[in-house]
Design a protein around this motif. Structure first.
Motif, PDB file in Angstrom:
ATOM      1  N   ASP A  92       1.244  -1.274   0.236  1.00  0.00           N
ATOM      2  CA  ASP A  92       0.591  -0.088  -0.212  1.00  0.00           C
ATOM      3  C   ASP A  92       0.575   1.433   0.119  1.00  0.00           C
ATOM      4  O   ASP A  92       1.950   1.075   0.207  1.00  0.00           O
ATOM      5  N   ARG A  93      -0.065   2.641   0.080  1.00  0.00           N
ATOM      6  CA  ARG A  93       1.113   3.692   0.025  1.00  0.00           C
ATOM      7  C   ARG A  93       0.393   4.579   0.912  1.00  0.00           C
ATOM      8  O   ARG A  93      -0.726   4.320   1.146  1.00  0.00           O
ATOM      9  N   GLY A  94       1.452   5.520   1.706  1.00  0.00           N
ATOM     10  CA  GLY A  94       0.870   6.094   2.767  1.00  0.00           C
ATOM     11  C   GLY A  94       2.163   5.443   3.632  1.00  0.00           C
ATOM     12  O   GLY A  94       3.203   4.772   3.139  1.00  0.00           O
ATOM     13  N   PRO A  95       2.372   6.280   4.927  1.00  0.00           N
ATOM     14  CA  PRO A  95       1.068   6.997   5.388  1.00  0.00           C
ATOM     15  C   PRO A  95       1.548   8.813   5.299  1.00  0.00           C
ATOM     16  O   PRO A  95       2.963   9.217   4.825  1.00  0.00           O
ATOM     17  N   PHE A  96       0.514   9.262   4.373  1.00  0.00           N
ATOM     18  CA  PHE A  96       0.132  10.871   4.601  1.00  0.00           C
ATOM     19  C   PHE A  96       0.440  11.814   5.002  1.00  0.00           C
ATOM     20  O   PHE A  96      -0.483  12.740   5.444  1.00  0.00           O
ATOM     21  N   VAL A  97       1.669  11.295   6.178  1.00  0.00           N
ATOM     22  CA  VAL A  97       2.198  12.209   7.450  1.00  0.00           C
ATOM     23  C   VAL A  97       3.774  12.617   7.230  1.00  0.00           C
ATOM     24  O   VAL A  97       4.186  12.358   7.054  1.00  0.00           O
ATOM     25  N   ALA A  98       3.723  14.214   7.031  1.00  0.00           N
ATOM     26  CA  ALA A  98       6.085  14.215   6.957  1.00  0.00           C
ATOM     27  C   ALA A  98       6.513  13.663   7.314  1.00  0.00           C
ATOM     28  O   ALA A  98       7.409  13.388   7.389  1.00  0.00           O
ATOM     29  N   SER A  99       5.906  13.885   8.748  1.00  0.00           N
ATOM     30  CA  SER A  99       6.911  13.225   9.565  1.00  0.00           C
ATOM     31  C   SER A  99       6.670  11.128  10.214  1.00  0.00           C
ATOM     32  O   SER A  99       7.800  10.747  10.850  1.00  0.00           O
ATOM     33  N   ARG A 100       6.102  10.978   8.816  1.00  0.00           N
ATOM     34  CA  ARG A 100       6.430   9.579   9.134  1.00  0.00           C
ATOM     35  C   ARG A 100       6.669   9.127   7.801  1.00  0.00           C
ATOM     36  O   ARG A 100       6.359   9.192   7.028  1.00  0.00           O
ATOM     37  N   GLU A 101       7.033   7.726   8.428  1.00  0.00           N
ATOM     38  CA  GLU A 101       7.722   6.998   7.321  1.00  0.00           C
ATOM     39  C   GLU A 101       6.826   5.880   6.915  1.00  0.00           C
ATOM     40  O   GLU A 101       7.263   5.492   5.231  1.00  0.00           O
ATOM     41  N   ILE A 102       6.081   4.866   7.344  1.00  0.00           N
ATOM     42  CA  ILE A 102       5.763   3.517   7.207  1.00  0.00           C
ATOM     43  C   ILE A 102       4.182   3.526   7.679  1.00  0.00           C
ATOM     44  O   ILE A 102       4.338   3.759   9.521  1.00  0.00           O
ATOM     45  N   ASP A 103       3.615   2.945   7.410  1.00  0.00           N
ATOM     46  CA  ASP A 103       2.087   2.814   8.198  1.00  0.00           C
ATOM     47  C   ASP A 103       2.497   1.209   8.100  1.00  0.00           C
ATOM     48  O   ASP A 103       1.932   0.578   7.128  1.00  0.00           O
ATOM     49  N   LEU A 104       2.097   1.166   9.275  1.00  0.00           N
ATOM     50  CA  LEU A 104       1.935  -1.175   9.718  1.00  0.00           C
ATOM     51  C   LEU A 104       0.694  -1.670   9.846  1.00  0.00           C
ATOM     52  O   LEU A 104      -0.028  -1.287  10.414  1.00  0.00           O
ATOM     53  N   SER A 105       0.736  -2.997   9.203  1.00  0.00           N
ATOM     54  CA  SER A 105      -1.197  -3.110  10.027  1.00  0.00           C
ATOM     55  C   SER A 105      -0.515  -3.489  11.521  1.00  0.00           C
ATOM     56  O   SER A 105       0.113  -3.404  12.543  1.00  0.00           O
ATOM     57  N   LYS A 106      -1.941  -3.716  12.116  1.00  0.00           N
ATOM     58  CA  LYS A 106      -1.854  -3.785  13.017  1.00  0.00           C
ATOM     59  C   LYS A 106      -1.183  -5.119  14.215  1.00  0.00           C
ATOM     60  O   LYS A 106      -0.564  -4.902  15.006  1.00  0.00           O
ATOM     61  N   ALA A 107      -1.585  -5.975  13.034  1.00  0.00           N
ATOM     62  CA  ALA A 107      -0.498  -7.654  13.529  1.00  0.00           C
ATOM     63  C   ALA A 107       0.651  -6.790  13.454  1.00  0.00           C
ATOM     64  O   ALA A 107       1.143  -7.748  14.253  1.00  0.00           O
ATOM     65  N   ALA A 108       1.317  -6.520  12.608  1.00  0.00           N
ATOM     66  CA  ALA A 108       2.750  -5.828  12.842  1.00  0.00           C
ATOM     67  C   ALA A 108       3.173  -4.927  13.643  1.00  0.00           C
ATOM     68  O   ALA A 108       4.116  -5.339  14.612  1.00  0.00           O
ATOM     69  N   ALA A 109       1.760  -4.223  14.198  1.00  0.00           N
ATOM     70  CA  ALA A 109       2.273  -3.143  15.317  1.00  0.00           C
ATOM     71  C   ALA A 109       2.448  -4.060  16.719  1.00  0.00           C
ATOM     72  O   ALA A 109       2.842  -3.342  17.700  1.00  0.00           O
ATOM     73  N   LEU A 110       0.965  -4.655  16.888  1.00  0.00           N
ATOM     74  CA  LEU A 110       1.624  -5.617  18.135  1.00  0.00           C
ATOM     75  C   LEU A 110       2.455  -6.692  17.991  1.00  0.00           C
ATOM     76  O   LEU A 110       3.298  -6.732  19.162  1.00  0.00           O
TER      77      LEU A 110
END
Length: 243
Positions: A92-110
């Motif tokens: 997927d593409r994102g995160p569209f926030v200048a200070s963030r590099e990567i958006d993880l799935s909830k499973a990965a965040a856990l």
């Protein structure tokens, strides 16, 4: 729950990924991509919706969103606060926030132990780079445009401008656009750069790794060339001073 083709394909991929890691073949080569960057995660609000590569987002799968890395790139993510790691696949593409590099799935965040904080400082290592397909390039270019629309030129030039200030006058630099274990993949990247109109492209051998770079760029031209690369979808670059 209905077992759609997308769900079955993601389950097969995640199962194979687990097998590769357990067998030790999934992490034979991992190069540090970035460290000290911010990771966030997305979950329920996006569960079941289409990702940028056409799959359905599954918050229980080990996937992630990144603004420019090719789809199916495997990243090893390390939470710098606790040392926990997880391997994820870019879909997927994102995160569209200048200070963030990567958006993880909830499973990965856990697995990284970052659910409570919501974000974490992480190290990213490329275990396996996905093919730089037309879809990957198009969606990366679209992500760059979105960031520019949201934050202006600083979204795409902040890191470049910061680096540019540190480049001494009269010095020359190689701009790396990819590092590969496969020489064929390196040649393919060089061909893409050539088709995009870039010159002075070289393959540099470092042990088992082949770097693709534009050589001998004067310090005063580095920012310009990096911006040209970004406009063609080559948004991830590394600078090395010529000796």
């Amino acid at each position: 729950m209905v077992k759609t083709a997308d769900n079955l394909n993601m389950k097969r991929f995640d199962f194979l990924l687990v097998l590769l890691v357990l067998c030790g073949t999934g992490t034979l080569f991992a190069s540090v991509y970035k460290t000290g960057v911010t990771a966030s995660y997305y979950a329920e609000d996006f569960h079941g919706k289409k990702t940028s590569n056409g799959e359905r987002f599954n918050m229980n799968a080990l996937t992630c969103a990144h603004k420019s890395l090719p789809f199916n790139t495997i990243l090893k993510v390390t939470n710098l606060a606790n040392g926990k790691t997880v391997d994820v696949r870019v879909n997927d593409r994102g995160p569209f926030v200048a200070s963030r590099e990567i958006d993880l799935s909830k499973a990965a965040a856990l697995k990284l132990g970052m659910i409570g904080t919501g974000t974490a400082k992480v190290k990213l290592e490329i275990v396996k780079q996905g093919p730089n397909t037309k879809l990957s390039q198009q969606t990366a270019a679209s992500a760059t445009k979105i960031m520019k629309k949201l934050y202006g030129d600083s979204a795409t030039t902040e890191n470049t401008a910061s680096a540019q200030k540190k480049l001494p006058d009269g010095t020359y630099w190689d701009i790396q656009i990819g590092a590969f274990k496969s020489k064929d993949n390196a040649k393919a990247r060089a061909k893409e750069l050539s088709k995009a109109g870039f010159k002075d492209i070289v393959l540099q051998n470092y042990g088992e790794i082949v770097r693709v770079a534009i050589k001998n760029v004067p310090a005063k031209k580095v920012s310009e060339v990096q911006n040209q690369l970004a406009s063609k979808g080559f948004t991830e670059t590394t600078l090395r001073q010529r000796k």
